[in-house]
Design a protein around this motif. Structure first.
Motif, PDB file in Angstrom:
ATOM      1  N   VAL A  60     -15.764 -12.762  14.448  1.00 31.63           N
ATOM      2  CA  VAL A  60     -14.318 -13.315  14.467  1.00 31.63           C
ATOM      3  C   VAL A  60     -13.633 -11.936  14.446  1.00 31.63           C
ATOM      4  O   VAL A  60     -12.543 -12.208  14.648  1.00 31.63           O
ATOM      5  CB  VAL A  60     -14.437 -14.508  14.008  1.00 31.63           C
ATOM      6  N   LEU A  61     -13.939 -11.912  12.800  1.00 31.07           N
ATOM      7  CA  LEU A  61     -13.358 -10.755  12.627  1.00 31.07           C
ATOM      8  C   LEU A  61     -13.033  -9.670  13.822  1.00 31.07           C
ATOM      9  O   LEU A  61     -11.075  -9.246  13.933  1.00 31.07           O
ATOM     10  CB  LEU A  61     -13.902  -9.747  11.319  1.00 31.07           C
ATOM     11  N   ILE A  62     -13.629  -9.226  14.243  1.00 31.99           N
ATOM     12  CA  ILE A  62     -13.675  -8.123  15.116  1.00 31.99           C
ATOM     13  C   ILE A  62     -12.744  -8.676  16.692  1.00 31.99           C
ATOM     14  O   ILE A  62     -11.682  -7.384  16.312  1.00 31.99           O
ATOM     15  CB  ILE A  62     -14.351  -7.673  15.550  1.00 31.99           C
ATOM     16  N   SER A  63     -12.827  -9.626  16.873  1.00 28.57           N
ATOM     17  CA  SER A  63     -12.190 -10.311  18.100  1.00 28.57           C
ATOM     18  C   SER A  63     -10.332 -10.091  17.288  1.00 28.57           C
ATOM     19  O   SER A  63      -9.104 -10.285  17.966  1.00 28.57           O
ATOM     20  CB  SER A  63     -12.348 -11.970  17.659  1.00 28.57           C
ATOM     21  N   TRP A  64      -9.872 -10.791  15.949  1.00 32.59           N
ATOM     22  CA  TRP A  64      -8.843 -10.930  14.954  1.00 32.59           C
ATOM     23  C   TRP A  64      -8.132  -9.668  15.141  1.00 32.59           C
ATOM     24  O   TRP A  64      -7.017  -9.205  16.088  1.00 32.59           O
ATOM     25  CB  TRP A  64      -8.846 -11.400  13.644  1.00 32.59           C
ATOM     26  N   VAL A  65      -8.405  -8.233  15.225  1.00 39.00           N
ATOM     27  CA  VAL A  65      -8.422  -7.105  15.198  1.00 39.00           C
ATOM     28  C   VAL A  65      -7.902  -7.042  16.821  1.00 39.00           C
ATOM     29  O   VAL A  65      -6.840  -6.424  16.798  1.00 39.00           O
ATOM     30  CB  VAL A  65      -9.521  -6.321  14.243  1.00 39.00           C
ATOM     31  N   ARG A  66      -8.203  -7.394  17.808  1.00 32.08           N
ATOM     32  CA  ARG A  66      -8.392  -7.108  18.968  1.00 32.08           C
ATOM     33  C   ARG A  66      -7.106  -7.238  19.370  1.00 32.08           C
ATOM     34  O   ARG A  66      -6.190  -7.378  19.860  1.00 32.08           O
ATOM     35  CB  ARG A  66      -9.451  -7.162  19.606  1.00 32.08           C
ATOM     36  N   ILE A  67      -7.456  -8.971  18.701  1.00 29.81           N
ATOM     37  CA  ILE A  67      -5.989  -9.461  18.849  1.00 29.81           C
ATOM     38  C   ILE A  67      -4.815  -9.125  18.595  1.00 29.81           C
ATOM     39  O   ILE A  67      -4.073  -8.809  19.287  1.00 29.81           O
ATOM     40  CB  ILE A  67      -5.760 -10.926  19.071  1.00 29.81           C
ATOM     41  N   VAL A 118      -4.080  -5.873  17.637  1.00 33.37           N
ATOM     42  CA  VAL A 118      -3.879  -4.544  18.663  1.00 33.37           C
ATOM     43  C   VAL A 118      -3.038  -4.530  19.713  1.00 33.37           C
ATOM     44  O   VAL A 118      -2.210  -3.934  20.027  1.00 33.37           O
ATOM     45  CB  VAL A 118      -5.732  -3.696  18.114  1.00 33.37           C
ATOM     46  N   CYS A 119      -3.428  -5.775  20.343  1.00 31.35           N
ATOM     47  CA  CYS A 119      -2.799  -6.167  21.559  1.00 31.35           C
ATOM     48  C   CYS A 119      -1.983  -6.335  21.229  1.00 31.35           C
ATOM     49  O   CYS A 119      -0.635  -6.005  22.598  1.00 31.35           O
ATOM     50  CB  CYS A 119      -3.994  -7.064  22.195  1.00 31.35           C
ATOM     51  N   PHE A 120      -1.408  -7.420  20.548  1.00 26.00           N
ATOM     52  CA  PHE A 120      -0.017  -7.715  19.871  1.00 26.00           C
ATOM     53  C   PHE A 120       0.829  -6.437  19.907  1.00 26.00           C
ATOM     54  O   PHE A 120       2.081  -6.396  20.390  1.00 26.00           O
ATOM     55  CB  PHE A 120      -0.412  -8.697  18.798  1.00 26.00           C
ATOM     56  N   LEU A 171      -9.634  -5.343  24.655  1.00 30.10           N
ATOM     57  CA  LEU A 171     -10.585  -6.811  24.720  1.00 30.10           C
ATOM     58  C   LEU A 171     -12.006  -7.285  24.747  1.00 30.10           C
ATOM     59  O   LEU A 171     -12.844  -7.440  24.134  1.00 30.10           O
ATOM     60  CB  LEU A 171      -9.754  -8.475  25.486  1.00 30.10           C
ATOM     61  N   GLY A 172     -12.072  -5.781  25.669  1.00 30.64           N
ATOM     62  CA  GLY A 172     -13.446  -5.899  25.821  1.00 30.64           C
ATOM     63  C   GLY A 172     -14.448  -5.854  27.100  1.00 30.64           C
ATOM     64  O   GLY A 172     -14.910  -5.834  27.029  1.00 30.64           O
ATOM     65  N   ARG A 218     -14.058 -14.133  22.785  1.00 34.76           N
ATOM     66  CA  ARG A 218     -15.594 -14.215  23.330  1.00 34.76           C
ATOM     67  C   ARG A 218     -16.059 -12.804  24.457  1.00 34.76           C
ATOM     68  O   ARG A 218     -14.959 -12.535  25.024  1.00 34.76           O
ATOM     69  CB  ARG A 218     -16.605 -15.113  23.672  1.00 34.76           C
ATOM     70  N   PRO A 219     -17.273 -12.335  24.170  1.00 32.30           N
ATOM     71  CA  PRO A 219     -17.387 -11.103  25.467  1.00 32.30           C
ATOM     72  C   PRO A 219     -17.716 -12.152  27.320  1.00 32.30           C
ATOM     73  O   PRO A 219     -18.451 -11.437  27.084  1.00 32.30           O
ATOM     74  CB  PRO A 219     -18.827 -10.363  25.102  1.00 32.30           C
ATOM     75  N   ALA A 220     -17.466 -12.473  27.230  1.00 31.22           N
ATOM     76  CA  ALA A 220     -17.311 -13.836  28.388  1.00 31.22           C
ATOM     77  C   ALA A 220     -17.391 -12.888  29.719  1.00 31.22           C
ATOM     78  O   ALA A 220     -15.935 -12.163  29.076  1.00 31.22           O
ATOM     79  CB  ALA A 220     -16.886 -14.475  28.654  1.00 31.22           C
ATOM     80  N   PRO A 221     -18.541 -12.797  30.458  1.00 31.55           N
ATOM     81  CA  PRO A 221     -17.920 -11.876  31.658  1.00 31.55           C
ATOM     82  C   PRO A 221     -16.993 -12.255  32.530  1.00 31.55           C
ATOM     83  O   PRO A 221     -17.033 -13.660  32.328  1.00 31.55           O
ATOM     84  CB  PRO A 221     -19.457 -11.475  32.565  1.00 31.55           C
ATOM     85  N   LEU A 222     -15.862 -11.844  33.103  1.00 31.72           N
ATOM     86  CA  LEU A 222     -14.918 -11.836  33.963  1.00 31.72           C
ATOM     87  C   LEU A 222     -15.370 -11.874  35.029  1.00 31.72           C
ATOM     88  O   LEU A 222     -15.256 -10.515  35.131  1.00 31.72           O
ATOM     89  CB  LEU A 222     -13.096 -11.646  33.057  1.00 31.72           C
ATOM     90  N   THR A 223     -15.121 -12.832  36.492  1.00 28.65           N
ATOM     91  CA  THR A 223     -14.311 -12.285  37.623  1.00 28.65           C
ATOM     92  C   THR A 223     -13.385 -12.502  38.101  1.00 28.65           C
ATOM     93  O   THR A 223     -13.169 -13.177  38.093  1.00 28.65           O
ATOM     94  CB  THR A 223     -15.498 -13.079  38.370  1.00 28.65           C
ATOM     95  N   VAL A 224     -12.800 -11.455  38.911  1.00 30.23           N
ATOM     96  CA  VAL A 224     -11.185 -11.951  40.069  1.00 30.23           C
ATOM     97  C   VAL A 224     -11.428 -12.006  41.070  1.00 30.23           C
ATOM     98  O   VAL A 224     -12.425 -10.949  41.309  1.00 30.23           O
ATOM     99  CB  VAL A 224     -10.602 -10.505  39.546  1.00 30.23           C
ATOM    100  N   ARG A 225     -11.419 -12.666  41.498  1.00 32.60           N
ATOM    101  CA  ARG A 225     -12.048 -12.970  43.502  1.00 32.60           C
ATOM    102  C   ARG A 225     -11.074 -12.799  44.461  1.00 32.60           C
ATOM    103  O   ARG A 225     -10.859 -13.651  44.228  1.00 32.60           O
ATOM    104  CB  ARG A 225     -13.349 -13.627  43.497  1.00 32.60           C
TER     105      ARG A 225
END
Length: 319
Positions: free
Chosen positions: A62-69, A71-73, A116-117, A259-266
């Motif tokens: 959760v901490l890593i996620s907040w840091v990534r958000i 950094v994104c901002f 986001l990774g 979360r590190p969920a895999p994403l697909t763009v089709r």
């Protein structure tokens, strides 16, 4: 530590809904395919993911996620400011501002997804080179980043007029010569859609639209608005469906945990609209909606009452 401005941005549940203009053959989802150069691209590995609670994995993820958000901002504000200066310098040249807006999206969107990774698989990218009306399902803020990155140069969006009030991003959107409509005034909205269609045809542009008109709360496909069909009738552009899967698990509505969920763009094959008729608008909305319903995974398909068994047929553009 979170400031009120940053907190408001991060918790804003209506960011994606600004991109609402509304007043491929129809096949079952294919089995998983290998990544082939020129056909599909992969960013990171594609691993299985189990949907969990907000605290899955403990406090450290959760901490890593907040840091990534954060950094994104900060990163998005930086690139937005840089391209804002570029847009001001290009005020006399509207098409160049559209092009620079697309380049901004490609750079910023790809950068944000890298921060986001999440592992990303892009399938059938050859359909992304059409002059077309691109449409996409919408269930997460991540959808915005993906669309910014992956829409081709020469594409404009249609958003609610209120997007201009979004700090920096909204002003850049207007400077990039993208289109806005006033949904509170149906007559003005219809006129704006006509003007948008004329601009697309006159300047040989593409469009990007979220046809649901708002962000899905649980990832399941919502009913489509009619705006994209009206635009197709006026421009005769083919419709290219973009199927996004996994984004609702990666960043849920109202959450600050990515979360590190895999994403697909089709990308699906383009759907021809050159023989569409104004008296069959409802049929075309249903036809395209059914294409999505049949190509999304079970967890993102609409609830049973909205899922039709008769999907009709779509005539793809000959390649």
């Amino acid at each position: 530590m979170e400031t009120s401005g940053l907190g408001g941005f991060l918790r804003n549940r209506r960011f994606g809904s600004y991109f609402d203009p509304s007043t491929g053959p129809n096949t079952e989802p294919p089995p998983p395919r290998a990544v082939v150069d020129g056909q599909q691209k992969r960013v990171g590995g594609h691993e299985s993911y189990t949907d969990g609670n907000d605290d899955d994995g403990g406090w450290f993820p959760v901490l890593i996620s907040w840091v990534r958000i954060v950094v994104c901002f900060v990163s998005m504000m930086l690139t937005t400011f840089i391209w804002g200066v570029i847009m001001v310098l290009l005020l006399p040249w509207p098409y160049q501002r559209i092009r620079q807006g697309n380049i901004y999206g490609h750079v910023t969107g790809k950068m944000l997804m890298w921060i986001l990774g999440n592992p990303i698989t892009i399938e059938d990218a050859e359909y992304s080179n059409e002059r077309a009306i691109y449409i996409s399902n919408h269930a997460s803020p991540i959808d915005i980043f993906l669309i910014m990155w992956l829409t081709p140069t020469g594409t404009v969006g249609i958003a609610k007029k209120e997007i201009i009030f979004y700090p920096l991003f909204g002003q850049l959107y207007v400077l990039a010569n993208h289109l806005r409509i006033d949904r509170s005034n149906p007559k003005a909205a219809i006129e704006s859609m006509k003007e948008a269609a004329d601009a697309v045809v006159r300047n040989n542009l593409s469009l990007i639209i979220f046809p649901e008109g708002t962000r899905s709360k649980n990832g399941r496909l919502l009913p489509f608005k009619k705006g994209f069909v009206h635009l197709a009738l006026q421009t005769r552009r083919p419709i290219v469906p973009i199927i996004l899967t996994g984004t609702h698990r990666a960043w849920r509505k109202g959450s600050l945990h990515v979360r590190p969920a895999p994403l697909t763009v089709r990308y699906l094959p383009p759907i021809r609209t050159d023989d569409w008729r104004p008296d069959k608008i409802e049929d075309y909305v249903k036809l395209v909606h059914d294409v999505y319903a049949k190509n999304l995974p079970d967890s993102q398909r609409p609830t049973p009452p909205a899922l039709s068994e008769n999907g009709g047929s779509c005539r793809p553009v000959a390649s």
